[in-house]
Scaffold this motif. Structure first.
Motif, PDB file in Angstrom:
ATOM      1  N   GLU A   1      33.523  35.213  40.324  1.00  0.00           N
ATOM      2  CA  GLU A   1      33.853  35.139  39.172  1.00  0.00           C
ATOM      3  C   GLU A   1      35.566  34.761  39.259  1.00  0.00           C
ATOM      4  O   GLU A   1      36.242  35.583  39.425  1.00  0.00           O
ATOM      5  N   MET A   2      35.696  33.451  39.145  1.00  0.00           N
ATOM      6  CA  MET A   2      36.933  33.029  39.207  1.00  0.00           C
ATOM      7  C   MET A   2      38.061  33.316  38.061  1.00  0.00           C
ATOM      8  O   MET A   2      39.177  33.219  38.131  1.00  0.00           O
ATOM      9  N   GLU A   3      37.431  33.947  36.795  1.00  0.00           N
ATOM     10  CA  GLU A   3      38.338  34.475  35.996  1.00  0.00           C
ATOM     11  C   GLU A   3      39.443  35.218  36.293  1.00  0.00           C
ATOM     12  O   GLU A   3      40.612  35.508  35.859  1.00  0.00           O
ATOM     13  N   CYS A   4      39.290  36.113  37.527  1.00  0.00           N
ATOM     14  CA  CYS A   4      40.076  37.076  37.906  1.00  0.00           C
ATOM     15  C   CYS A   4      41.302  36.501  38.426  1.00  0.00           C
ATOM     16  O   CYS A   4      42.299  37.056  38.158  1.00  0.00           O
ATOM     17  N   ILE A   5      41.226  35.310  38.971  1.00  0.00           N
ATOM     18  CA  ILE A   5      42.706  34.606  39.429  1.00  0.00           C
ATOM     19  C   ILE A   5      43.502  34.449  37.977  1.00  0.00           C
ATOM     20  O   ILE A   5      44.539  34.730  38.206  1.00  0.00           O
ATOM     21  N   GLU A   6      42.714  33.839  37.061  1.00  0.00           N
ATOM     22  CA  GLU A   6      43.583  33.717  35.821  1.00  0.00           C
ATOM     23  C   GLU A   6      44.311  35.001  35.318  1.00  0.00           C
ATOM     24  O   GLU A   6      45.362  34.804  34.868  1.00  0.00           O
ATOM     25  N   TRP A   7      43.472  36.048  35.457  1.00  0.00           N
ATOM     26  CA  TRP A   7      44.020  37.270  35.048  1.00  0.00           C
ATOM     27  C   TRP A   7      45.348  37.887  35.924  1.00  0.00           C
ATOM     28  O   TRP A   7      46.289  37.955  35.450  1.00  0.00           O
TER      29      TRP A   7
ATOM     30  N   ILE B   1      33.331  45.887  41.236  1.00  0.00           N
ATOM     31  CA  ILE B   1      31.904  46.762  41.224  1.00  0.00           C
ATOM     32  C   ILE B   1      30.684  45.932  41.252  1.00  0.00           C
ATOM     33  O   ILE B   1      30.316  45.433  40.360  1.00  0.00           O
ATOM     34  N   ARG B   2      30.076  46.135  42.533  1.00  0.00           N
ATOM     35  CA  ARG B   2      28.924  45.570  42.849  1.00  0.00           C
ATOM     36  C   ARG B   2      27.906  46.183  41.785  1.00  0.00           C
ATOM     37  O   ARG B   2      27.709  47.435  41.576  1.00  0.00           O
ATOM     38  N   PRO B   3      26.763  45.398  41.620  1.00  0.00           N
ATOM     39  CA  PRO B   3      25.626  46.160  40.646  1.00  0.00           C
ATOM     40  C   PRO B   3      25.004  47.556  41.341  1.00  0.00           C
ATOM     41  O   PRO B   3      24.644  48.499  40.678  1.00  0.00           O
ATOM     42  N   ASP B   4      24.862  47.408  42.818  1.00  0.00           N
ATOM     43  CA  ASP B   4      24.439  48.623  43.338  1.00  0.00           C
ATOM     44  C   ASP B   4      25.656  49.485  43.991  1.00  0.00           C
ATOM     45  O   ASP B   4      25.328  50.424  44.903  1.00  0.00           O
ATOM     46  N   LEU B   5      26.705  49.751  43.338  1.00  0.00           N
ATOM     47  CA  LEU B   5      27.832  50.509  43.921  1.00  0.00           C
ATOM     48  C   LEU B   5      27.626  52.047  43.972  1.00  0.00           C
ATOM     49  O   LEU B   5      27.991  52.737  44.710  1.00  0.00           O
ATOM     50  N   VAL B   6      26.877  52.356  42.894  1.00  0.00           N
ATOM     51  CA  VAL B   6      26.524  53.806  42.663  1.00  0.00           C
ATOM     52  C   VAL B   6      25.111  53.910  42.865  1.00  0.00           C
ATOM     53  O   VAL B   6      24.371  53.654  42.640  1.00  0.00           O
ATOM     54  N   SER B   7      25.106  55.369  43.578  1.00  0.00           N
ATOM     55  CA  SER B   7      23.492  55.517  43.960  1.00  0.00           C
ATOM     56  C   SER B   7      22.905  56.203  42.891  1.00  0.00           C
ATOM     57  O   SER B   7      23.249  56.697  42.114  1.00  0.00           O
ATOM     58  N   GLY B   8      21.692  55.913  42.795  1.00  0.00           N
ATOM     59  CA  GLY B   8      20.971  56.285  41.946  1.00  0.00           C
ATOM     60  C   GLY B   8      20.902  55.738  40.251  1.00  0.00           C
ATOM     61  O   GLY B   8      20.692  56.536  39.386  1.00  0.00           O
TER      62      GLY B   8
ATOM     63  N   ILE C   1      37.960  44.898  35.385  1.00  0.00           N
ATOM     64  CA  ILE C   1      36.568  44.974  36.119  1.00  0.00           C
ATOM     65  C   ILE C   1      35.862  43.959  36.318  1.00  0.00           C
ATOM     66  O   ILE C   1      35.519  43.051  35.302  1.00  0.00           O
ATOM     67  N   ALA C   2      35.478  43.535  37.450  1.00  0.00           N
ATOM     68  CA  ALA C   2      34.746  42.369  37.806  1.00  0.00           C
ATOM     69  C   ALA C   2      33.558  42.810  38.819  1.00  0.00           C
ATOM     70  O   ALA C   2      33.420  43.892  39.371  1.00  0.00           O
ATOM     71  N   GLY C   3      32.598  41.684  38.799  1.00  0.00           N
ATOM     72  CA  GLY C   3      31.458  41.899  39.545  1.00  0.00           C
ATOM     73  C   GLY C   3      31.749  41.538  41.248  1.00  0.00           C
ATOM     74  O   GLY C   3      31.458  42.153  42.225  1.00  0.00           O
ATOM     75  N   TRP C   4      32.532  40.369  41.371  1.00  0.00           N
ATOM     76  CA  TRP C   4      32.567  39.931  42.827  1.00  0.00           C
ATOM     77  C   TRP C   4      33.656  38.624  42.572  1.00  0.00           C
ATOM     78  O   TRP C   4      33.542  37.964  41.549  1.00  0.00           O
ATOM     79  N   CYS C   5      34.405  38.328  43.398  1.00  0.00           N
ATOM     80  CA  CYS C   5      35.255  37.092  43.484  1.00  0.00           C
ATOM     81  C   CYS C   5      35.615  37.033  45.171  1.00  0.00           C
ATOM     82  O   CYS C   5      35.227  37.619  45.965  1.00  0.00           O
ATOM     83  N   ALA C   6      36.268  35.570  45.311  1.00  0.00           N
ATOM     84  CA  ALA C   6      36.666  35.125  46.601  1.00  0.00           C
ATOM     85  C   ALA C   6      37.852  36.106  46.905  1.00  0.00           C
ATOM     86  O   ALA C   6      39.138  36.165  46.598  1.00  0.00           O
ATOM     87  N   GLN C   7      37.514  37.250  47.632  1.00  0.00           N
ATOM     88  CA  GLN C   7      38.427  38.296  48.229  1.00  0.00           C
ATOM     89  C   GLN C   7      39.712  37.475  48.930  1.00  0.00           C
ATOM     90  O   GLN C   7      40.734  38.209  48.360  1.00  0.00           O
ATOM     91  N   LYS C   8      39.632  36.920  49.800  1.00  0.00           N
ATOM     92  CA  LYS C   8      40.873  36.532  50.230  1.00  0.00           C
ATOM     93  C   LYS C   8      41.604  35.730  49.443  1.00  0.00           C
ATOM     94  O   LYS C   8      42.859  35.761  49.350  1.00  0.00           O
ATOM     95  N   GLN C   9      41.129  35.027  48.429  1.00  0.00           N
ATOM     96  CA  GLN C   9      41.882  34.273  47.295  1.00  0.00           C
ATOM     97  C   GLN C   9      42.869  35.318  46.544  1.00  0.00           C
ATOM     98  O   GLN C   9      43.981  35.165  45.959  1.00  0.00           O
ATOM     99  N   VAL C  10      42.117  36.596  46.152  1.00  0.00           N
ATOM    100  CA  VAL C  10      42.651  37.577  45.603  1.00  0.00           C
ATOM    101  C   VAL C  10      43.932  38.342  46.291  1.00  0.00           C
ATOM    102  O   VAL C  10      44.868  38.645  46.027  1.00  0.00           O
ATOM    103  N   LEU C  11      43.660  38.520  47.573  1.00  0.00           N
ATOM    104  CA  LEU C  11      44.663  38.892  48.317  1.00  0.00           C
ATOM    105  C   LEU C  11      45.663  38.187  48.788  1.00  0.00           C
ATOM    106  O   LEU C  11      47.016  38.934  48.769  1.00  0.00           O
ATOM    107  N   ASP C  12      45.361  37.203  48.634  1.00  0.00           N
ATOM    108  CA  ASP C  12      46.698  35.988  48.955  1.00  0.00           C
ATOM    109  C   ASP C  12      47.460  36.043  47.655  1.00  0.00           C
ATOM    110  O   ASP C  12      48.599  35.071  47.573  1.00  0.00           O
TER     111      ASP C  12
END
Length: 485
Positions: free
Chosen positions: A282-288, A331-338, A357-368
């Motif tokens: 989800e590349m919208e996180c970079i815009e945020w 937060i992945r869809p399966d992050l919480v048990s049960g 709150i996002a589902g997934w993103c290019a982590q290295k791009q976020v950390l940079d």
């Protein structure tokens, strides 16, 4: 047809079927492809179809000299098409159902002049240890890929010795009575290491535990490998790798990390379209992030495997909210048990405007991104290495496997991490809140940030032309061209 000596070298890749194992092996496959290797990358059937669904693999695009194959893992398809099978179950199931297909695949490649050159080496994840004899069967080098840090590398080699010396847990009380703090002073190059820092597979009272036995076999097959590739760099792990080479008489080890950074050195990479993320980015996180001030955002991600209980999710969320710092939480869809990872309405209202709150993103791009000032992480090795390369200090909350070892080194050796102390007699949300404030505002946080920037410089120099990882890769390429089983 070209003579055999004129044919391209052909590496067949066999990753462990988990996100954190597949990604660095894909980077390695790409950089070998850039040096003229024909690549066959083998997924499980489930993962292959899943990666097609997410767009990571486009089956309509053919890339010369790079192809994908799939072998069965024998597991039933999940009811939820977006759910992923348990990576441990999938690995164990491949041992029963996938190896015969792998053998047939190699036979087919070797006998088909239109399917590329014959396979000249197998590069397998160290945790795909059961595939080791295939190298012998086909007379090709068995090259093991170690996807963790040097400390875990040394730790796995000593699991059998820990058992022989009587360190196996006596009973379940060993988890809570302080036994985990026992110092192991006889493992080379790791002074002060404790039982709690070693791979969590040792935390069993059953000497016949499946994962304990599996871990020992992983180390045993490493000793038989033609070569071992490690996703780390010399300044980070040199002393440990050298000690392992000496003690276990390892003939060929290659430190190539950070592999994602070495992969970025490829000019005009025609494999940019090939990815290995299990979830859509989800590349919208970079815009945020672009709208937030520098060094103010706490980035939170627990990786692809760690699971929280609903109560942990709630406590963690409120610790994050009460810190009053802007944050981005994947937060992945399966992050919480049960159940699903649903956050309370009050939490969302409290953090409106300063939390994403996002589902997934290019982590290295976020950390940079310059807005990110700290990383709250599970300390998986990929995340730890990406954080080092980006110069972002870490709040460490390890769960299992090698994560405790990564946490230990970040906090006590490299100085770019701080563990969220689980022994403090306060609530979990207060621990999270206090740790974030110390990271972002405190003196310890400032010192961690200085150390993080030093390691950033070292990590980036490692992969430059003439750097130790780049030199090690050149040596690997040359050795693979002449290596014999």
């Amino acid at each position: 047809m070209a003579s055999k000596c004129m044919q391209k070298p052909h590496a067949i890749f066999l990753p462990c079927p988990a996100q954190g194992h597949i990604m660095p092996m894909m980077h390695l496959a790409k950089i070998l492809h850039s040096r003229g290797f024909h690549i066959t990358f083998v997924h499980t059937e489930f993962n292959h179809l899943h990666l097609i669904r997410t767009g990571a693999i486009d089956p309509t695009v053919e890339i010369e000299g790079f192809c994908f194959e799939a072998i069965p893992d024998g597991l039933p398809q999940p009811a939820d098409a977006n759910a992923l099978p348990d990576s441990t179950e999938s690995t164990m199931s491949i041992f029963k159902h996938g190896l015969a297909t792998l053998r047939e695949l190699i036979r087919r490649i070797n006998g088909d002049s239109q399917g590329g050159p014959p396979v000249s080496c197998m590069i397998r994840d160290a945790f795909m240890s059961v595939a080791q004899p295939i190298g012998d069967e086909f007379g090709i080098p068995d090259v093991a890929f170690w996807p963790m840090c040097g400390g875990s590398f040394m730790g796995f080699f000593h699991i059998d010795e820990l058992i022989q010396r009587g360190y196996l847990f006596k009973d379940a009380n060993c988890l809570t009575n302080g036994y985990l703090d026992t110092c192991i002073d006889w493992i080379p190059a790791m002074p002060g290491i404790r039982l709690k820092d070693l791979p969590t597979f040792i935390r069993t009272v059953d000497p016949n535990d499946i994962m304990l036995d599996f871990s020992i076999k992983v180390a045993q097959t490493l000793l038989k490998a033609s070569a071992i590739i490690l996703n780390t760099f010399d300044e980070l792990d040199h002393e440990i790798i050298e000690a392992a080479n000496h003690k276990f008489r390892l003939q060929r080890t290659y430190t190539l990390g950070p592999l994602f950074a070495l992969c970025n050195q490829i000019p005009n990479d025609n494999l940019n379209s090939v990815k290995s993320n299990f979830w859509k980015e989800e590349m919208e996180c970079i815009e945020w992030l672009d709208k937030i001030a520098d060094d103010t955002v706490v980035y939170v991600n627990f990786g692809s495997l760690a699971v929280l209980t609903p109560e942990q999710m709630k406590e963690f969320a409120w610790g994050l909210a009460n810190s009053n710092h802007p944050f981005m939480w994947f937060i992945r869809p399966d992050l919480v048990s049960g159940g699903s990872a649903i956050l309370e309405r009050e939490f969302l209202e409290e953090t409106k405007g300063r939390g994403l709150i996002a589902g997934w993103c290019a982590q290295k791009q976020v950390l940079d991104h310059p807005s990110v000032g700290g990383f709250l992480t599970h300390n998986g090795w990929n995340s730890t290495l990406e954080s080092i390369h980006s110069g972002v200090p870490m709040l460490c909350w390890p769960f299992f496997g090698d994560q405790q070892m990564n946490c230990r080194f970040a906090c006590t050796v490299w100085g770019n991490g701080m563990e969220i102390d689980s022994d403090v007699k306060i609530s979990e949300r207060e621990r999270v809140e206090g740790a974030i404030k110390e990271l972002m505002e405190g003196e310890k946080g400032k010192e961690m940030r200085k150390n993080a920037m030093k390691w950033k410089e070292k990590a980036r120099k490692a992969v430059e032309v003439g750097g130790p990882s780049h030199i090690s890769f050149d040596r690997l390429v040359n050795d693979l061209l002449v290596m014999k089983r």
